[in-house]
Design an enzyme around this catalytic site. Sequence first.
Site, mmCIF file in Angstrom:
data_model
loop_
_atom_site.group_PDB
_atom_site.id
_atom_site.type_symbol
_atom_site.label_atom_id
_atom_site.label_comp_id
_atom_site.label_asym_id
_atom_site.label_seq_id
_atom_site.Cartn_x
_atom_site.Cartn_y
_atom_site.Cartn_z
ATOM 1 N N GLU A 103 -52.434 -52.140 10.117
ATOM 2 C CA GLU A 103 -51.907 -52.000 11.477
ATOM 3 C C GLU A 103 -50.374 -52.056 11.512
ATOM 4 O OE1 GLU A 103 -55.628 -53.570 14.196
ATOM 5 O OE2 GLU A 103 -54.017 -54.991 13.780
ATOM 6 N N GLU A 115 -62.065 -51.161 12.591
ATOM 7 C CA GLU A 115 -62.290 -52.464 13.229
ATOM 8 C C GLU A 115 -62.901 -52.228 14.596
ATOM 9 O OE1 GLU A 115 -59.034 -55.177 13.483
ATOM 10 O OE2 GLU A 115 -58.618 -55.168 11.328
#
Length: 778
Positions: A190, A264
């Site tokens: 991320e 995710e």
Amino acid sequence: MLMKTKSAALLLALLCVASLISCATGKKSPQSTHTFAIGTNDFLLDGRRLQIRCGEIHAARVPMEYWRHRLQMARAMGLNTVCAYLFWNLHEPRPGEYVWTGQADDAEFCRIAQEEGLWVILRPGPYACAEWEMGGTPWWLLKNDDIKLRSRDPRYINAAKSYLKEVGRVLGPLQITHGGPIILAQVENEYGFIGKDAGYMDEIRKALLDAGFDVPLFACNPPDVMRHGMLTNLFQAANFGSDPKRNFKNLRALQPQGPLFCSEFYPGWFDTWGVKHHYGNTEKYLANLEYMLSHNASFSIYMAHGGTTFGLWSGCDRPFKPDTSSYDYDAPITEAGWPTEKFAQTRDLFSKYLLPGETIRETPERYPVIAFAPVELKETAPLFDNLPAAVKDETPRNMEAYDQGYGCILYRTKIPAGAAATLEAAAIHDFGHVFLDGKRAGILDRRNANAKILLPEREAEAQLDILVEPMGRINFGPEMADRKGLIAPVKLGGNVLKGWEIFNLPLDDKMIAGLKFTGAKPGSNAPAFWRGTFNLEKTGDTFLDLRGWGKGDLWVNGRCLGRYWNIGPSQTAYAPGCWLRTGENQIIMLDYTSPANPVVAGLEKPVLDLLRPQLDFRKTHRPEVKLNLDSTAPIDLGSFAPGADTQKIMFTTPAAGKFFCLETLSAHDGKPFAAVAELDLLDTNGNAISHEGWTIAFVDSEERNSEDGSAENAIDGQTANFWHTQWSDASPGHPHRLILDLGKSQVISGFRYVPRQGEGGGRIKDYRVYISDNLTGK
């Protein structure tokens, strides 16, 4: 658009060719019996479509004796793959000293996964997040005062490359290309949230290749920040917790071809101290899973099984929201490994979408659970009676400067006789327990906007002790360089205090083993270790009831089970049966505030959702303030676009101020509610301003009873949760006001607003923004 599509198609073709070469021919070892590649539309296992049904499980959060059981549970839920983070700070506690044994034996975890019929997606970092101390980054990097983490700063990138080389040495042989279960490896994590340097991402990508990784590599981000630092030669996966249709559409805008992959997908959420336990919406979770299954998308459920953040490894959300040690996550498999109704429903759903030749295994039996009667801890070791030799320093420095990574640290000096005066530090990270001549004088609390308390009058010279208790370093965002301790200058009545003694208290095995216990009771509110025993006729998992205790850490049979705090929501600590023994078991509690009742019992069920705000030493959650908006003109007013996409607002003229106020005037659905998933303020270069030191100065309404809609959710960097105005007991109408205290005056050129994600109300339509140094008063 045509050129963009052609370029993306060429990129994907190159990725597919590279994947097929590395996984099928060029680097295939004699032991390899399978191939894996990224195809034009699908992941390909042995040339056939593989829809990845994955779930995240962290080896470090599960007793290694239970790894096989938890992986069997994953298979029984219908998963064909398990996703595993590595935590750099667990594997390299000191520079060049690597640990791959015990709880850190991730290679064995992967081998067991393979034995149980699961593929593995490896997430080696170097950054993880995961509500883990400093996002998995080693604390010792912070000994460099000006280091830039997650960047091409040589002090960071060279250390990261050395670590990844070691990861390749240990786990490289377990890739599918060498006969192992690892089919994918992730580059960083991320990164788009905090940076835009594609060169940095390429350095990490090359480091993995140099370390011997020859399976396909990928990067993951929420789609709205995916373009930041994006590499055109790296497969992209999306992270989100709702609305797969919209999120995959946004992914397709950046990566028009290739398998769709949500790396995710959130079934629940993690907990932070003082906030209601989180529950996921199972109906929406199942509907979103089915959408992905029916649209040939692959996914990883974060978390399939959360487990427990044992030891002192729990992290902290920005700007300061410490995470609980329980990492139950409302996952399909509970903290103790039990199947839930969510597990059964997920299993039923997956059974409808099995690939040819796939089956779902029977669910393994739960491990035994036991209870035991309350036992009193009668032996004590007052912390101030168990101090090591002091280090002398003219000015106090952070904990890392004294070569200490974890535990607590005591700062001591002498102050002269005098009238009552204010003690103030530049900052406290995180809780400073203040004592005058051994008597508690107050607590410096990082949750407050400043680190100061009033000390009473002193008739003679007095000894000032400040015992600093860190709660885990921030694990997300640019605030990760979260140095702990007492931050100088420290002043009394405006005068800088000099001449300090510092006592390092690492709370490691050596320190705990050397404690001197007696039967004497410590002084009231004095920090102390408490010791006792409980006897078992048989072992089994249990949950230690800690409701009589205050705030601190605990050990059972020499193992640190984590942190506790009586404010909740967690009121129990999970004690795995494999760490207990028949006969006598020892328990040690460090309590910083002293227990109301020094008793521990073993329960058959956990207590994860009991808030007791009346026990918080911060007596009021939101101090009363006077608003000064009537005398202040708005900096900006306008309307947000409908929908859930991130919106960037730039002001005509930058404004300076210590306070930022977002005032909502209406919502798109016409209802009285307001919600914000995330707010970022932008500097004059359009970059996000660090949230360090930010607090909520005022909020007129927030839902804290039926869900966690607290205002801090708007500035914690997470877009899956949100601030929401009250709705369960009352529904006050617009205008709603959220005022941020930035800690100091800042020049602000605009802001980013992330609406509430998924379904539900509160998306703001009309708004006003105020910026000033005096929006609030007492």
